[in-house]
Design a protein around this motif. Structure first.
Motif, PDB file in Angstrom:
ATOM      1  N   ILE A 109     -13.058   7.285  -3.338  1.00 48.19           N
ATOM      2  CA  ILE A 109     -14.254   7.562  -2.564  1.00 48.19           C
ATOM      3  C   ILE A 109     -15.179   7.121  -3.145  1.00 48.19           C
ATOM      4  CG2 ILE A 109     -13.046   9.706  -2.111  1.00 48.19           C
ATOM      5  CD1 ILE A 109     -14.992  11.069  -4.021  1.00 48.19           C
ATOM      6  N   GLY A 110     -16.278   6.624  -2.376  1.00 48.21           N
ATOM      7  CA  GLY A 110     -17.546   6.051  -2.744  1.00 48.21           C
ATOM      8  C   GLY A 110     -18.526   7.012  -3.022  1.00 48.21           C
ATOM      9  N   VAL A 111     -19.734   6.702  -3.254  1.00 45.57           N
ATOM     10  CA  VAL A 111     -20.900   7.588  -3.888  1.00 45.57           C
ATOM     11  C   VAL A 111     -20.990   8.488  -2.810  1.00 45.57           C
ATOM     12  CG1 VAL A 111     -23.330   7.508  -4.745  1.00 45.57           C
ATOM     13  CG2 VAL A 111     -21.456   5.879  -5.611  1.00 45.57           C
ATOM     14  N   SER A 112     -21.271   7.888  -1.559  1.00 42.24           N
ATOM     15  CA  SER A 112     -21.974   8.957  -0.464  1.00 42.24           C
ATOM     16  C   SER A 112     -20.608   9.871  -0.213  1.00 42.24           C
ATOM     17  CB  SER A 112     -22.038   8.056   0.746  1.00 42.24           C
ATOM     18  OG  SER A 112     -20.694   7.503   1.329  1.00 42.24           O
ATOM     19  N   LYS A 113     -19.366   9.755  -0.277  1.00 45.09           N
ATOM     20  CA  LYS A 113     -18.492  10.854  -0.340  1.00 45.09           C
ATOM     21  C   LYS A 113     -18.488  11.676  -1.254  1.00 45.09           C
ATOM     22  CE  LYS A 113     -15.386   8.680   2.842  1.00 45.09           C
ATOM     23  NZ  LYS A 113     -13.840   8.141   3.385  1.00 45.09           N
ATOM     24  N   ALA A 114     -18.383  11.061  -2.512  1.00 47.06           N
ATOM     25  CA  ALA A 114     -18.788  11.999  -3.781  1.00 47.06           C
ATOM     26  C   ALA A 114     -19.923  13.173  -3.540  1.00 47.06           C
ATOM     27  CB  ALA A 114     -18.952  11.255  -4.966  1.00 47.06           C
ATOM     28  N   THR A 115     -20.925  12.265  -3.056  1.00 51.27           N
ATOM     29  CA  THR A 115     -22.372  13.275  -2.947  1.00 51.27           C
ATOM     30  C   THR A 115     -22.010  14.363  -1.991  1.00 51.27           C
ATOM     31  OG1 THR A 115     -23.639  11.408  -3.543  1.00 51.27           O
ATOM     32  CG2 THR A 115     -24.702  13.247  -2.444  1.00 51.27           C
ATOM     33  N   LYS A 116     -21.366  14.022  -0.999  1.00 54.38           N
ATOM     34  CA  LYS A 116     -20.904  15.070   0.068  1.00 54.38           C
ATOM     35  C   LYS A 116     -20.058  15.980  -0.583  1.00 54.38           C
ATOM     36  CE  LYS A 116     -21.567  12.073   4.043  1.00 54.38           C
ATOM     37  NZ  LYS A 116     -20.986  11.221   5.109  1.00 54.38           N
ATOM     38  N   PHE A 117     -19.045  15.625  -1.170  1.00 50.21           N
ATOM     39  CA  PHE A 117     -18.178  16.483  -1.769  1.00 50.21           C
ATOM     40  C   PHE A 117     -18.890  17.518  -2.688  1.00 50.21           C
ATOM     41  CE2 PHE A 117     -15.582  17.332  -5.538  1.00 50.21           C
ATOM     42  CZ  PHE A 117     -14.564  18.183  -5.256  1.00 50.21           C
ATOM     43  N   LEU A 118     -19.424  16.906  -3.620  1.00 50.70           N
ATOM     44  CA  LEU A 118     -20.276  17.744  -4.782  1.00 50.70           C
ATOM     45  C   LEU A 118     -21.235  18.887  -3.915  1.00 50.70           C
ATOM     46  CD1 LEU A 118     -21.074  14.954  -7.023  1.00 50.70           C
ATOM     47  CD2 LEU A 118     -19.419  16.814  -7.431  1.00 50.70           C
ATOM     48  N   ALA A 119     -22.045  18.294  -2.770  1.00 54.45           N
ATOM     49  CA  ALA A 119     -22.720  19.360  -2.306  1.00 54.45           C
ATOM     50  C   ALA A 119     -21.965  20.493  -1.666  1.00 54.45           C
ATOM     51  CB  ALA A 119     -23.435  18.659  -0.950  1.00 54.45           C
ATOM     52  N   VAL A 120     -20.719  20.102  -1.179  1.00 47.43           N
ATOM     53  CA  VAL A 120     -19.800  21.319  -0.487  1.00 47.43           C
ATOM     54  C   VAL A 120     -19.282  22.252  -1.736  1.00 47.43           C
ATOM     55  CG1 VAL A 120     -17.636  21.771   0.469  1.00 47.43           C
ATOM     56  CG2 VAL A 120     -19.038  20.027   1.270  1.00 47.43           C
ATOM     57  N   GLU A 121     -19.206  21.835  -2.891  1.00 44.65           N
ATOM     58  CA  GLU A 121     -18.863  22.463  -4.118  1.00 44.65           C
ATOM     59  C   GLU A 121     -20.119  23.077  -4.744  1.00 44.65           C
ATOM     60  OE1 GLU A 121     -15.617  23.258  -5.182  1.00 44.65           O
ATOM     61  OE2 GLU A 121     -15.018  21.991  -3.423  1.00 44.65           O
ATOM     62  N   GLY A 122     -21.158  22.845  -4.222  1.00 41.72           N
ATOM     63  CA  GLY A 122     -22.351  23.440  -4.968  1.00 41.72           C
ATOM     64  C   GLY A 122     -23.028  22.800  -5.967  1.00 41.72           C
ATOM     65  N   MET A 123     -22.676  21.417  -6.110  1.00 39.89           N
ATOM     66  CA  MET A 123     -23.118  20.725  -7.183  1.00 39.89           C
ATOM     67  C   MET A 123     -24.033  19.373  -6.900  1.00 39.89           C
ATOM     68  SD  MET A 123     -19.487  20.312  -9.280  1.00 39.89           S
ATOM     69  CE  MET A 123     -18.334  20.443  -8.000  1.00 39.89           C
ATOM     70  N   ALA A 124     -24.496  18.768  -7.697  1.00 35.31           N
ATOM     71  CA  ALA A 124     -25.315  17.603  -7.185  1.00 35.31           C
ATOM     72  C   ALA A 124     -24.804  16.321  -8.007  1.00 35.31           C
ATOM     73  CB  ALA A 124     -26.777  17.568  -7.523  1.00 35.31           C
ATOM     74  N   LEU A 125     -24.971  15.046  -7.361  1.00 33.38           N
ATOM     75  CA  LEU A 125     -24.600  13.981  -8.378  1.00 33.38           C
ATOM     76  C   LEU A 125     -25.659  13.562  -9.114  1.00 33.38           C
ATOM     77  CD1 LEU A 125     -22.196  11.833  -8.385  1.00 33.38           C
ATOM     78  CD2 LEU A 125     -23.654  10.608  -6.601  1.00 33.38           C
ATOM     79  N   ASN A 126     -25.335  13.653 -10.526  1.00 31.93           N
ATOM     80  CA  ASN A 126     -26.422  13.419 -11.543  1.00 31.93           C
ATOM     81  C   ASN A 126     -25.626  12.396 -12.417  1.00 31.93           C
ATOM     82  OD1 ASN A 126     -24.694  14.920 -13.218  1.00 31.93           O
ATOM     83  ND2 ASN A 126     -26.031  16.647 -13.074  1.00 31.93           N
ATOM     84  N   ALA A 127     -26.190  12.010 -13.544  1.00 32.49           N
ATOM     85  CA  ALA A 127     -25.643  11.071 -14.550  1.00 32.49           C
ATOM     86  C   ALA A 127     -24.255  11.661 -14.979  1.00 32.49           C
ATOM     87  CB  ALA A 127     -26.491  10.869 -15.776  1.00 32.49           C
TER      88      ALA A 127
END
Length: 53
Positions: free
Chosen positions: A5-23
């Motif tokens: 998966i790419g960054v955009s899909k990872a960001t969406k996944f993390l948002a669903v899980e209640g997380m944010a894409l950080n370092a």
């Protein structure tokens, strides 16, 4: 073969899980992708990294 998966899909996944894409989460994503994880295995590995113990 599954495609990582790419960054955009990872960001969406993390948002669903209640997380944010950080370092830290970006590093976890890169490590999991380099291990060849995909689909549910990738989702599970990412989620485990951020669950409270």
């Amino acid at each position: 073969m599954s495609k990582a998966i790419g960054v955009s899909k990872a960001t969406k996944f993390l948002a669903v899980e209640g997380m944010a894409l950080n370092a830290k989460s970006a590093q976890v994503l890169r490590r999991c992708k380099s291990e060849g994880l995909a689909g549910d295995a990738l989702r599970s590995a990412i989620t485990k990294q951020f669950k409270k113990k």
